[in-house]
Design a protein around this motif. Sequence first.
Motif, PDB file in Angstrom:
ATOM      1  N   TRP A 178      35.838  68.469  77.051  1.00 35.11           N
ATOM      2  CA  TRP A 178      36.356  68.765  75.788  1.00 35.11           C
ATOM      3  C   TRP A 178      36.795  67.273  75.070  1.00 35.11           C
ATOM      4  O   TRP A 178      38.011  67.230  74.365  1.00 35.11           O
ATOM      5  CB  TRP A 178      37.672  69.602  75.855  1.00 35.11           C
ATOM      6  CG  TRP A 178      37.168  71.154  75.687  1.00 35.11           C
ATOM      7  CD1 TRP A 178      35.918  71.481  76.222  1.00 35.11           C
ATOM      8  CD2 TRP A 178      38.066  72.173  75.336  1.00 35.11           C
ATOM      9  NE1 TRP A 178      35.974  72.864  76.352  1.00 35.11           N
ATOM     10  CE2 TRP A 178      37.142  73.388  75.543  1.00 35.11           C
ATOM     11  CE3 TRP A 178      39.006  72.202  74.982  1.00 35.11           C
ATOM     12  CZ2 TRP A 178      37.466  74.642  75.590  1.00 35.11           C
ATOM     13  CZ3 TRP A 178      39.754  73.439  74.749  1.00 35.11           C
ATOM     14  CH2 TRP A 178      38.828  74.901  75.080  1.00 35.11           C
ATOM     15  N   ILE A 181      37.401  66.874  71.448  1.00 33.10           N
ATOM     16  CA  ILE A 181      38.415  67.516  70.687  1.00 33.10           C
ATOM     17  C   ILE A 181      39.497  66.466  70.549  1.00 33.10           C
ATOM     18  O   ILE A 181      40.469  66.821  69.702  1.00 33.10           O
ATOM     19  CB  ILE A 181      38.993  68.777  71.463  1.00 33.10           C
ATOM     20  CG1 ILE A 181      37.800  69.825  71.418  1.00 33.10           C
ATOM     21  CG2 ILE A 181      40.207  69.287  70.989  1.00 33.10           C
ATOM     22  CD1 ILE A 181      38.300  71.001  72.316  1.00 33.10           C
ATOM     23  N   VAL A 250      45.924  74.657  72.318  1.00 24.25           N
ATOM     24  CA  VAL A 250      44.631  73.876  72.658  1.00 24.25           C
ATOM     25  C   VAL A 250      44.767  73.759  74.176  1.00 24.25           C
ATOM     26  O   VAL A 250      43.720  74.016  74.887  1.00 24.25           O
ATOM     27  CB  VAL A 250      44.493  72.540  71.956  1.00 24.25           C
ATOM     28  CG1 VAL A 250      43.174  71.640  72.495  1.00 24.25           C
ATOM     29  CG2 VAL A 250      44.113  72.742  70.688  1.00 24.25           C
ATOM     30  N   TRP A 276      36.196  78.924  68.860  1.00 24.96           N
ATOM     31  CA  TRP A 276      35.903  77.598  69.669  1.00 24.96           C
ATOM     32  C   TRP A 276      34.262  77.565  69.801  1.00 24.96           C
ATOM     33  O   TRP A 276      33.821  76.434  69.732  1.00 24.96           O
ATOM     34  CB  TRP A 276      36.615  77.639  71.122  1.00 24.96           C
ATOM     35  CG  TRP A 276      37.892  77.279  70.917  1.00 24.96           C
ATOM     36  CD1 TRP A 276      38.987  78.106  71.179  1.00 24.96           C
ATOM     37  CD2 TRP A 276      38.633  76.162  70.426  1.00 24.96           C
ATOM     38  NE1 TRP A 276      40.114  77.403  70.876  1.00 24.96           N
ATOM     39  CE2 TRP A 276      40.073  76.191  70.689  1.00 24.96           C
ATOM     40  CE3 TRP A 276      38.109  74.902  70.116  1.00 24.96           C
ATOM     41  CZ2 TRP A 276      40.970  75.396  70.235  1.00 24.96           C
ATOM     42  CZ3 TRP A 276      38.632  73.853  69.628  1.00 24.96           C
ATOM     43  CH2 TRP A 276      40.291  74.239  69.866  1.00 24.96           C
ATOM     44  N   ARG A 277      33.655  78.534  70.290  1.00 19.62           N
ATOM     45  CA  ARG A 277      32.262  78.551  70.429  1.00 19.62           C
ATOM     46  C   ARG A 277      31.426  77.878  69.137  1.00 19.62           C
ATOM     47  O   ARG A 277      30.476  77.318  68.944  1.00 19.62           O
ATOM     48  CB  ARG A 277      31.620  79.667  70.843  1.00 19.62           C
ATOM     49  CG  ARG A 277      31.787  79.970  72.160  1.00 19.62           C
ATOM     50  CD  ARG A 277      31.431  81.456  72.661  1.00 19.62           C
ATOM     51  NE  ARG A 277      31.474  81.744  74.094  1.00 19.62           N
ATOM     52  CZ  ARG A 277      31.314  82.894  74.707  1.00 19.62           C
ATOM     53  NH1 ARG A 277      30.851  84.017  73.925  1.00 19.62           N
ATOM     54  NH2 ARG A 277      31.419  82.898  75.966  1.00 19.62           N
ATOM     55  N   TYR A 280      32.801  74.219  68.769  1.00 18.03           N
ATOM     56  CA  TYR A 280      32.041  73.339  69.699  1.00 18.03           C
ATOM     57  C   TYR A 280      31.270  74.056  70.459  1.00 18.03           C
ATOM     58  O   TYR A 280      31.817  74.464  71.704  1.00 18.03           O
ATOM     59  CB  TYR A 280      33.437  72.721  70.454  1.00 18.03           C
ATOM     60  CG  TYR A 280      34.548  71.979  69.485  1.00 18.03           C
ATOM     61  CD1 TYR A 280      34.260  70.781  69.004  1.00 18.03           C
ATOM     62  CD2 TYR A 280      35.690  72.739  69.229  1.00 18.03           C
ATOM     63  CE1 TYR A 280      35.187  70.301  68.124  1.00 18.03           C
ATOM     64  CE2 TYR A 280      36.612  72.228  68.325  1.00 18.03           C
ATOM     65  CZ  TYR A 280      36.625  70.841  67.956  1.00 18.03           C
ATOM     66  OH  TYR A 280      37.330  70.248  67.178  1.00 18.03           O
ATOM     67  N   CYS A 284      32.969  73.880  74.533  1.00 16.42           N
ATOM     68  CA  CYS A 284      33.849  75.007  74.953  1.00 16.42           C
ATOM     69  C   CYS A 284      33.796  75.328  76.161  1.00 16.42           C
ATOM     70  O   CYS A 284      34.835  75.377  76.847  1.00 16.42           O
ATOM     71  CB  CYS A 284      33.353  76.197  73.785  1.00 16.42           C
ATOM     72  SG  CYS A 284      34.516  77.545  74.060  1.00 16.42           S
TER      73      CYS A 284
END
Length: 286
Positions: A178, A181, A250, A276-277, A280, A284
Motif C-alpha cells: 500500500w 496510499i 487506514v 478500497w478495491r 486501489y 488493496c
Amino acid sequence: MECAEPTDPDGDYECQWTTRGKWIAVTFLFSLYWTSQVIKNVLHTTIAGVVGTFWFSPETSSTSNGSCCAYDSTIYDSWVRSAVYSFGSICLGSLLVAVLQVMQILVRLARQQREDQNRDRRGGGGSILFCLLQFLVDNLEKLMEYINSWAFVYVGLYGYEYWTAGHKVYQLFQARGWSVILNDHLVSRSLGTMQLFIGILSGALAVVLGLFFWGLTVNPLATFILGIVLGMILSSIQLQVVTSAVETIVVCFAEAPSALLENHPPELSGRMIRAWRAAYPDECGF
C-alpha cells in the motif's frame, strides 16, 4: 541586545543582538515549536487510541444502557496512555520536528542576511547554497511530520515506542503493498477546501458583526483578514480530529480487516472493502 548611542545627534540608536541574546531567542523559539508539536501529537495519539478501541474492542466503548459515560472513559483512558505512558515517544518525535522547524527559521534568516550582503557587493554564490539548504530543510521537516502522523497512530494503538512504531508502519505498508496510499493524502484536499471555506465565512461574519456593532469606524479589510485567520486556525484544530481518525482507520484496516467484520455489522466491512478495491484495485490485497 546592546544599543550604541548614535553619532548623529538626530539619529537613532543602533542595536545589535548579543551572542547570549541570540541563544536565548533560539531557545525560546525551540521551546515554542516543541511544545506546540507535543500538544498536537498528544491529541493525534489520543484520537488514534479512541479509534483503535472502537475498532478492536467496541464493547469497552459503550454500555448496555446506552450511557455516554463510557465514551468519556474511553477518551480519558486514551489520553492517559498518550500523556503518561507514551509521552516520551511523543516528545522524541516532536523534538525531531521542532529542531527542523528552528533550522528553517535560522536558514531563512541566514539566507536573507547573505542576500543583503550580496546586494551590496553584487555577488550571488552564497545565496545559491542557502537556497539549496533551505529546500533541504523544508522538505525534511515535511517528511518528518508526515512520518510522525503515521508513527503516532501505532503509538496510540499499541503503545509502541517511537522508533518501533515508525518501523512497524513501514513494514505494514510494505507488506501490504500500500505504498501508494502513503503518497495520497486521502481527505487532506477536501479538508483543506473546507478549512478555507470556513475561514472565508468567518471573515464575512466578522465584517458583518463589526459593521453592526461599531458602524463605519471598522476597517472591513482588516476585520475580514482577522476573521479568516481565526476561522482557519479554529477549524484546523477541529478538522485535525477527522484527519487523525482517517489515518488510524487506514492502519487498522490494513493490519486487521477481520476485526471490523468480527466486531461490527458485516455491511460496514463490505462497504469498506468494496471502496478500497475501487480506489486501489492493485494495492488493496483483499
